[in-house]
Design a protein around this motif. Structure first.
Motif, PDB file in Angstrom:
ATOM      1  N   GLY A  40      46.727  -2.279 130.220  1.00 46.73           N
ATOM      2  CA  GLY A  40      47.405  -3.517 130.955  1.00 46.73           C
ATOM      3  C   GLY A  40      45.972  -3.513 131.682  1.00 46.73           C
ATOM      4  O   GLY A  40      45.171  -4.324 131.853  1.00 46.73           O
ATOM      5  N   GLU A  41      46.111  -3.406 132.654  1.00 44.36           N
ATOM      6  CA  GLU A  41      44.846  -3.189 134.068  1.00 44.36           C
ATOM      7  C   GLU A  41      43.510  -2.266 133.878  1.00 44.36           C
ATOM      8  O   GLU A  41      42.857  -3.446 134.556  1.00 44.36           O
ATOM      9  N   GLU A  42      43.605  -1.573 133.264  1.00 45.24           N
ATOM     10  CA  GLU A  42      42.073  -0.277 133.263  1.00 45.24           C
ATOM     11  C   GLU A  42      41.853   0.148 131.378  1.00 45.24           C
ATOM     12  O   GLU A  42      40.438  -0.486 131.270  1.00 45.24           O
ATOM     13  N   ALA A  43      42.614  -0.319 130.448  1.00 44.78           N
ATOM     14  CA  ALA A  43      41.744   0.287 129.511  1.00 44.78           C
ATOM     15  C   ALA A  43      41.303  -0.820 128.427  1.00 44.78           C
ATOM     16  O   ALA A  43      41.619  -2.334 129.393  1.00 44.78           O
ATOM     17  N   LYS A  44      40.158  -0.437 128.087  1.00 41.52           N
ATOM     18  CA  LYS A  44      39.872  -1.499 127.598  1.00 41.52           C
ATOM     19  C   LYS A  44      40.143  -1.632 125.912  1.00 41.52           C
ATOM     20  O   LYS A  44      41.125  -1.211 125.537  1.00 41.52           O
ATOM     21  N   ALA A  45      39.583  -2.877 124.996  1.00 39.22           N
ATOM     22  CA  ALA A  45      40.687  -3.798 123.935  1.00 39.22           C
ATOM     23  C   ALA A  45      40.815  -3.047 122.715  1.00 39.22           C
ATOM     24  O   ALA A  45      39.705  -3.015 121.670  1.00 39.22           O
ATOM     25  N   GLU A  46      41.054  -1.631 122.262  1.00 37.62           N
ATOM     26  CA  GLU A  46      40.807  -0.516 121.492  1.00 37.62           C
ATOM     27  C   GLU A  46      42.221   0.418 121.258  1.00 37.62           C
ATOM     28  O   GLU A  46      42.752  -0.122 122.243  1.00 37.62           O
ATOM     29  N   THR A  62      42.714  10.098 128.136  1.00 37.60           N
ATOM     30  CA  THR A  62      42.146  11.315 129.388  1.00 37.60           C
ATOM     31  C   THR A  62      40.683  11.235 129.309  1.00 37.60           C
ATOM     32  O   THR A  62      39.980  10.770 130.805  1.00 37.60           O
ATOM     33  N   ARG A  63      39.838  11.217 128.590  1.00 42.46           N
ATOM     34  CA  ARG A  63      37.964  10.579 128.681  1.00 42.46           C
ATOM     35  C   ARG A  63      37.614   9.531 129.887  1.00 42.46           C
ATOM     36  O   ARG A  63      37.338   9.071 130.547  1.00 42.46           O
ATOM     37  N   ALA A  64      38.793   8.133 129.385  1.00 43.43           N
ATOM     38  CA  ALA A  64      39.333   7.009 129.970  1.00 43.43           C
ATOM     39  C   ALA A  64      39.573   6.933 131.216  1.00 43.43           C
ATOM     40  O   ALA A  64      39.704   5.922 132.134  1.00 43.43           O
TER      41      ALA A  64
END
Length: 293
Positions: A207-213, A268-270
């Motif tokens: 919710g706070e960090e991830a891209k919309a994927e 992990t890469r994200a």
């Protein structure tokens, strides 16, 4: 501080997600049917409605909006379609709790590219009209193809913990302790797992960090079914009675016929750091064994 709506959130990793969000200082609203009460008291705003009742859903959120919406309890395209309509202009971002079940079991590790919700054919139907896996695929397809707000689909494997109300892991502990047979489809199938604590942490990060994927979220490492049962035997000090096939009373909740595990490389890469399965599965099993003695 963000304003956050959690559809579901009173048990298992959903409850732990809400606790984490509150500890981080967010303004949290939970939406449930009210059957499990409100374990957070006045720390949250509590909306009571059945999310499968579109009219009740729409009335409950009228005039409200949130920076992040977590949807932990959507299982059909019809419900997802109504959520897209109802949350139009009300959700800055939506995080959908999806599943490893979007992937078919087969002899290879699964990556996010193995299921593309942007091209999956959307069908009409409610929860009873689909298998669990197809229901989750349908929901992802609706959200990614029809929502105007950004969506993160979090694909979890088997979620385990001492607070697991499904008792799928406990099933194996009890059957071994009671010397009851456990039936599997394959002892060589590899499986992925994540703890309820780590699942909650990942949802917060999504919710706070991830891209919309879409993102796979699983502890690093895996065990075959045979290796998993060996851990249960080690923790109980008993030999498991293993069968193939079986019936409803003996069939393991983990009775898959082929590998059913996935990589967490993309997340992990994200920037998310996962635990390693080998560090915590045996201690968790040992705690479950102790609870049964």
């Amino acid at each position: 501080m963000a304003t956050i709506l959690v559809l579901g959130g009173t048990r298992f990793f959903g409850k732990k997600l809400v606790e984490r969000l509150l500890e981080s200082g967010h303004d949290v609203t939970i939406a449930t049917r009210g059957q499990a009460g409100n374990p957070f008291d006045e720390r949250v705003t509590h909306l009571q409605f059945d999310r499968t009742d579109a009219a009740a859903f729409e009335a409950a959120v009228q005039g409200k909006s949130w920076d992040i919406v977590y949807d932990n309890i959507c299982y059909s395209p019809n419900d997802a379609r109504e959520a897209v309509r109802i949350l139009e202009g009300k959700a800055g971002k939506l995080v959908f709790t999806s599943s490893l079940a979007t992937y078919d079991p087969r002899a290879s590790i699964r990556t996010e590219e193995d299921f593309n919700p942007h091209i999956h054919e959307i069908r009409e139907g409610n929860t009873a009209d689909f298998s669990y896996g197809e229901g989750k695929r349908q929901v992802e397809a609706v959200y990614y193809q029809q929502a105007s707000f950004p969506v993160v689909a979090v694909r979890f494997p088997i979620v385990v913990g001492e607070d697991d109300y499904t008792e799928r892991l406990l099933f194996h502990v009890q059957h071994v302790l009671e010397r009851k047979p456990i039936a599997f489809a394959s002892l060589d199938a590899r499986m992925s797992y994540i703890t309820s604590d780590e699942a909650a942490a990942f949802l917060q990060w999504a919710g706070e960090e991830a891209k919309a994927e879409p993102f796979n979220a699983t502890a690093s490492g895996d065990y075959t079914i045979a290796q998993f049962i060996a851990l249960v035997e080690q923790a109980t000090g008993e030999r498991a009675k293993i069968a193939l096939g079986g019936d409803d009373a003996t069939r393991s909740p983990y009775a898959v016929g082929a590998d059913w595990y996935m990589t967490n490389d993309k997340a992990t890469r994200a920037g998310f750091t996962f635990s390693h399965l080998h560090d915590w599965l045996l201690p968790l099993i040992e705690r479950l064994v102790a609870s049964q003695r």
